[in-house]
Design a protein around this motif. Structure first.
Motif, PDB file in Angstrom:
ATOM      1  N   PHE A  47       0.831  -1.208   0.000  1.00  0.00           N
ATOM      2  CA  PHE A  47       0.000   0.000   0.000  1.00  0.00           C
ATOM      3  C   PHE A  47       0.860   1.251   0.000  1.00  0.00           C
ATOM      4  N   ASP A  48       0.416   2.235  -0.776  1.00  0.00           N
ATOM      5  CA  ASP A  48       1.061   3.546  -0.803  1.00  0.00           C
ATOM      6  C   ASP A  48       0.285   4.462   0.127  1.00  0.00           C
ATOM      7  N   SER A  49       0.954   4.954   1.177  1.00  0.00           N
ATOM      8  CA  SER A  49       0.267   5.807   2.149  1.00  0.00           C
ATOM      9  C   SER A  49       0.601   7.275   1.981  1.00  0.00           C
ATOM     10  N   ASP A  50       1.366   7.625   0.955  1.00  0.00           N
ATOM     11  CA  ASP A  50       1.687   9.024   0.675  1.00  0.00           C
ATOM     12  C   ASP A  50       0.911   9.492  -0.550  1.00  0.00           C
ATOM     13  N   ASP A  51       0.888  10.803  -0.750  1.00  0.00           N
ATOM     14  CA  ASP A  51       0.206  11.347  -1.917  1.00  0.00           C
ATOM     15  C   ASP A  51       0.990  12.527  -2.473  1.00  0.00           C
ATOM     16  N   ASP A  52       0.760  12.808  -3.767  1.00  0.00           N
ATOM     17  CA  ASP A  52       1.492  13.881  -4.437  1.00  0.00           C
ATOM     18  C   ASP A  52       1.151  15.250  -3.874  1.00  0.00           C
ATOM     19  N   SER A  53      -0.076  15.407  -3.381  1.00  0.00           N
ATOM     20  CA  SER A  53      -0.498  16.723  -2.883  1.00  0.00           C
ATOM     21  C   SER A  53      -0.011  16.993  -1.464  1.00  0.00           C
ATOM     22  N   GLN A  54       0.616  15.985  -0.852  1.00  0.00           N
ATOM     23  CA  GLN A  54       1.138  16.089   0.517  1.00  0.00           C
ATOM     24  C   GLN A  54       0.040  16.431   1.527  1.00  0.00           C
ATOM     25  N   SER A  55      -1.143  15.869   1.303  1.00  0.00           N
ATOM     26  CA  SER A  55      -2.243  16.106   2.237  1.00  0.00           C
ATOM     27  C   SER A  55      -2.219  15.138   3.409  1.00  0.00           C
ATOM     28  N   VAL A  56      -1.413  14.063   3.323  1.00  0.00           N
ATOM     29  CA  VAL A  56      -1.345  13.091   4.415  1.00  0.00           C
ATOM     30  C   VAL A  56      -0.437  13.646   5.510  1.00  0.00           C
ATOM     31  N   VAL A  57      -1.030  13.916   6.667  1.00  0.00           N
ATOM     32  CA  VAL A  57      -0.291  14.487   7.797  1.00  0.00           C
ATOM     33  C   VAL A  57       0.243  13.381   8.703  1.00  0.00           C
ATOM     34  N   VAL A  58      -0.608  12.409   9.029  1.00  0.00           N
ATOM     35  CA  VAL A  58      -0.211  11.239   9.826  1.00  0.00           C
ATOM     36  C   VAL A  58      -0.712  10.004   9.093  1.00  0.00           C
ATOM     37  N   GLY A  59       0.190   9.122   8.740  1.00  0.00           N
ATOM     38  CA  GLY A  59      -0.188   7.917   8.019  1.00  0.00           C
ATOM     39  C   GLY A  59      -0.392   6.734   8.933  1.00  0.00           C
ATOM     40  N   PRO A  60      -0.198   5.518   8.435  1.00  0.00           N
ATOM     41  CA  PRO A  60      -0.450   4.318   9.233  1.00  0.00           C
ATOM     42  C   PRO A  60       0.434   4.245  10.469  1.00  0.00           C
ATOM     43  N   GLY A  61      -0.097   3.622  11.529  1.00  0.00           N
ATOM     44  CA  GLY A  61       0.693   3.360  12.722  1.00  0.00           C
ATOM     45  C   GLY A  61       0.209   4.047  13.972  1.00  0.00           C
ATOM     46  N   ASP A  62      -0.666   5.039  13.833  1.00  0.00           N
ATOM     47  CA  ASP A  62      -1.219   5.697  15.014  1.00  0.00           C
ATOM     48  C   ASP A  62      -2.653   5.210  15.206  1.00  0.00           C
ATOM     49  N   ASP A  63      -3.359   5.778  16.193  1.00  0.00           N
ATOM     50  CA  ASP A  63      -4.740   5.351  16.418  1.00  0.00           C
ATOM     51  C   ASP A  63      -5.623   5.636  15.215  1.00  0.00           C
ATOM     52  N   ALA A  64      -5.364   6.745  14.530  1.00  0.00           N
ATOM     53  CA  ALA A  64      -6.095   7.097  13.316  1.00  0.00           C
ATOM     54  C   ALA A  64      -5.163   7.883  12.417  1.00  0.00           C
ATOM     55  N   ALA A  65      -5.477   7.920  11.132  1.00  0.00           N
ATOM     56  CA  ALA A  65      -4.714   8.724  10.186  1.00  0.00           C
ATOM     57  C   ALA A  65      -5.244  10.153  10.198  1.00  0.00           C
ATOM     58  N   VAL A  66      -4.416  11.086   9.748  1.00  0.00           N
ATOM     59  CA  VAL A  66      -4.801  12.487   9.675  1.00  0.00           C
ATOM     60  C   VAL A  66      -4.514  12.994   8.265  1.00  0.00           C
ATOM     61  N   VAL A  67      -5.522  13.629   7.666  1.00  0.00           N
ATOM     62  CA  VAL A  67      -5.416  14.136   6.299  1.00  0.00           C
ATOM     63  C   VAL A  67      -5.833  15.595   6.299  1.00  0.00           C
ATOM     64  N   ALA A  68      -5.091  16.432   5.596  1.00  0.00           N
ATOM     65  CA  ALA A  68      -5.381  17.866   5.546  1.00  0.00           C
ATOM     66  C   ALA A  68      -6.383  18.179   4.443  1.00  0.00           C
ATOM     67  N   LEU A  69      -7.446  18.915   4.793  1.00  0.00           N
ATOM     68  CA  LEU A  69      -8.338  19.492   3.792  1.00  0.00           C
ATOM     69  C   LEU A  69      -7.808  20.850   3.352  1.00  0.00           C
TER      70      LEU A  69
END
Length: 728
Positions: A47-69
């Motif tokens: 699985f790819d957990s990164d993105d070109d727009s760099q909206s992924v703030v916290v990826g896999p491994g924590d209680d939940a992921a965080v994505v920037a709007l």
């Protein structure tokens, strides 16, 4: 509970001594499949957990992921399973699954704004499956409604291979501002560990290890102590207390107490931060007398959070807990890097181990896999078109799920702009004037027929659900459910769904930012189908979206006809329709190859174009074509506005049944006032076929190869309301 002999030997070698009973139990739970992903972790790098727009703030491994709007507005995404508990005790198992995923959201500093539930049961005709179904839905409804978080979407599927082991997969989306973000990574030696929430009892003991083995025939009685009991009213107080703690910046790190209880949460916090800890277990506020150290460490009592708090903020944190009538215990402190994770009980040391080894030291499994065999022979049933249409429409898999979602409060919080019953729900994120579309589900018929291509189809269908509402897919989380991985054929199917889902999400440029794995979903009745539940979000400007039902164009009291287009149907374009994995074959038996989704290179253009077309002013309605095929989609679209549709097999390789019931994904039905604009938009992307017009009759007139079916909206509603009729 006991540690496997091979693992016991590794622990003895690391510690230089035999582990204490509490240490052995901690290792047994934290090294379980449920916590350590020993059979699945080697596969998840696909699985790819990164993105070109760099909206992924916290990826896999924590209680939940965080994505920037936006730079200042974030969402969290999380998903978890509560499968075994929901078999043993469907009400509490499902309810505590909701509670757990909501607390995962809280631990990131977010406020929960939406839930989805994807549910999988045995045959609807089976009495025990119905008992589980009703209990699970009631548990989700009672808990979610009580805590004030709307359940806005999901899916329900019935398949005989779930009869001995249902699946309950729950996802949660939270909202937070950028400055409120916290993680589970312990920050500073000398800070306190503070436990807030419900009292600790003996419920849920060994839940992590229980979730890491097959269900036995007597699981409903023997394993009941491993199921937690939820208290939604305490959870609601915890939600509001967490808001206050985050608003006042009183928390340095946070972790929900879920699998393996306090031992799991505190160990993982310490290990992530590269620190040690010293915990005094007798200081934990307890519900039952005479609890021992092991029980306090591993109890999975619900509605509890572990916070890292600076010493100067402890009294204020106590005051917040008291204000919300929650228990509060300062149970220990973080120690310097290189220190061990130490727990004492009444002055005696009961645990003294390296935190990182306990949390992350489990060896991975190297398991044999056998590639699934795929059906390539075509043996199709011959049924009268009317019989086939009504049977597929009435199937519990394709019938209305209104009985389920009407039990959920899906409008609490005033953010729900598009309610359940459509391809996707839309939530209003007023903070940045953004519509957040959410869709979730899977299809066990597809992944049973062809695990790799079936999982790819699940991903494309979920993205299509978002695009049909005019939302651009942004990020996803998955819950990967499988049977016993020690069975090579089962593990081969599981590997295939992992690869299929990963490759499809890569084609879509949608990062998979988190997820959950649930294996050993096996019982006396056999393994479950490999089931990749995907929850995906997308964004759009504003909160309006085209409906999935025909609308027509109102001019005074008349209704002008809209043009009905089928977009992306390869069978109408002349290819042979394949019925493998379809509800049609599930109803009447038979065999065929699985149709598979679009080619990888065609996926981005299809989704992007559909998103743009769905937002056009001339678009009146859009509905994804998937479960049950074109027949079910057209029937679902009939409202007071009816439709006259003609499908011709002339010049194609498809029979009438194949045209109506094949389930190739990457298709939509569009009602529009400007068909030329739709054709132009999709030119070079995918075929567009004009199949009819809408009208004011409230009827579906469907002509296929010269044979005509005619149903009014009330008849369609009656056929599709089987679940409502039989459970009300």
């Amino acid at each position: 509970m006991s540690l496997a002999p091979a693992d016991y030997g590794l622990v003895v070698s690391e510690l230089g001594r035999d582990p204490t009973p509490a240490e052995e139990a901690l290792f047994e739970n934290l090294w379980s499949e449920h916590c350590a992903y020993r059979s699945s972790q080697p596969l998840l790098s696909a699985f790819d957990s990164d993105d070109d727009s760099q909206s992924v703030v916290v990826g896999p491994g924590d209680d939940a992921a965080v994505v920037a709007l936006t730079d200042s507005t974030y969402i969290t995404m999380g998903i978890e399973s509560h499968n075994h508990p929901s078999y043993v005790d469907p009400y509490d198992g499902a309810a505590t699954g909701v509670g757990g995923i909501v607390r995962d959201t809280l631990s990131m500093g977010a406020y929960p704004i939406a839930l989805t539930d994807s549910l999988y049961f045995g045959s609807f005709e089976d009495e025990h499956s119905r008992y589980l179904f009703e209990g699970v839905v009631e548990g989700i409804a009672d808990y979610g409604n009580s805590i004030g978080v709307p359940t806005i979407g999901g899916s329900v599927d019935f398949h005989p291979d779930y009869e001995g082991n249902p699946l309950v997969n729950v996802a949660c989306v939270g909202l937070l501002s950028s400055e409120r973000l916290v993680t589970a990574e312990a920050q500073t030696a000398g800070n306190a560990l503070v436990l807030i929430g419900n009292t600790t009892g003996r419920d849920g003991l060994g839940g992590a290890s229980f979730a890491s083995e097959d269900l036995s025939e007597d699981a409903e009685t023997e394993d009941r102590p491993a199921v937690q009991v939820g208290d939604p009213y305490t959870e609601k107080l915890l939600i509001e207390a967490n808001e206050t703690l985050m608003d006042e910046e009183l928390v340095e790190a946070a972790r929900d107490l879920g699998a393996a209880g306090l031992g799991g949460a505190s160990t993982e916090m310490v290990a992530k931060g590269g620190l040690g800890a010293r915990i005094e277990l007798e200081k934990v506020h307890q519900r039952e007398p005479n609890m021992n150290a092991l029980e306090i460490l591993l109890a999975e009592s619900q509605e509890r959070m572990c916070y890292e708090v600076a010493p100067e903020n402890i009294e204020r944190v106590r005051a917040v807990a008291e204000r919300y009538q929650l228990g509060c215990s300062v149970i220990g402190e973080l120690t310097e890097s290189g220190s061990n994770y130490v727990c004492t009980f009444d002055g005696s040391v009961v645990v003294d181990v390296p935190a990182e080894y306990l949390a992350d030291g489990a060896p991975m499994n190297d398991l044999e896999s056998v590639q699934p065999e795929l059906e390539d022979q075509s043996d199709l049933p011959d049924r009268a078109l009317e019989t086939a249409f009504e049977s597929v429409l009435a199937s519990p898999n394709t019938a209305s799920k209104r009985w389920v979602y009407r039990q959920y409060d899906h409008e609490v919080g005033t953010r729900t702009a598009l309610r359940p019953g459509d391809d996707a729900a839309v939530m209003a994120i007023y903070e940045c004037e953004t519509g957040l579309a959410i869709a979730a589900g899977s299809n066990p018929l597809w992944t049973s027929a062809a695990p790799y291509d079936g999982a790819r189809a699940v991903a494309l269908e979920t993205a299509t659900n978002l695009a049909a509402k005019g939302a651009q897919p942004l990020a996803a989380v998955d819950c990967l459910n499988g049977g016993n991985p020690e069975t090579p054929e089962v593990y081969g199917g599981f590997k295939a769904i992992v690869d299929g889902l990963a490759h499809a999400c890569s084609d879509l440029s949608v990062p998979v930012v988190g997820g959950n794995v649930s294996l050993y979903n096996d019982s006396a009745s056999g393994p479950i189908p490999p089931t990749p539940t995907l929850a995906m979000v997308g964004t759009k400007d504003g909160y309006d979206a085209p409906p999935c039902g025909f609308t027509g164009v109102e001019t005074n009291t008349d209704t002008e006809a809209g043009t009905i287009l089928v977009v992306g149907d390869r069978a109408l374009a002349g290819d042979r329709a394949k019925l493998g994995g379809s509800e049609y074959l599930a109803q009447f038996e038979g065999s065929d190859a699985f149709p598979g989704p679009l080619d990888s290179e065609d996926v981005p253009a299809f989704v992007d174009t559909l998103t743009a077309v769905a937002n056009a002013a001339s678009t009146l309605a859009v509905h994804d074509v998937s479960h049950g095929g074109l027949a079910v989609t057209l029937a679902e679209m009939v409202t007071d506005t009816g439709a006259d549709v003609t499908l011709s097999c002339e010049g194609t390789k498809a029979s009438a049944a194949e045209l109506l019931f094949h389930e190739q994904v990457g298709r939509v039905v569009i009602e529009t006032t400007d068909p030329d604009a739709v054709r132009t938009a999709f030119d070079g992307v995918t075929p567009v076929h004009e199949v009819g017009q809408t009208d004011g009759t409230g009827e579906l007139t469907l002509s296929v190869n010269g044979e005509t079916l005619r149903y009014d909206k009330s008849t369609i509603r009656d056929i599709r309301s089987r679940i409502d009729r039989e459970l009300d």
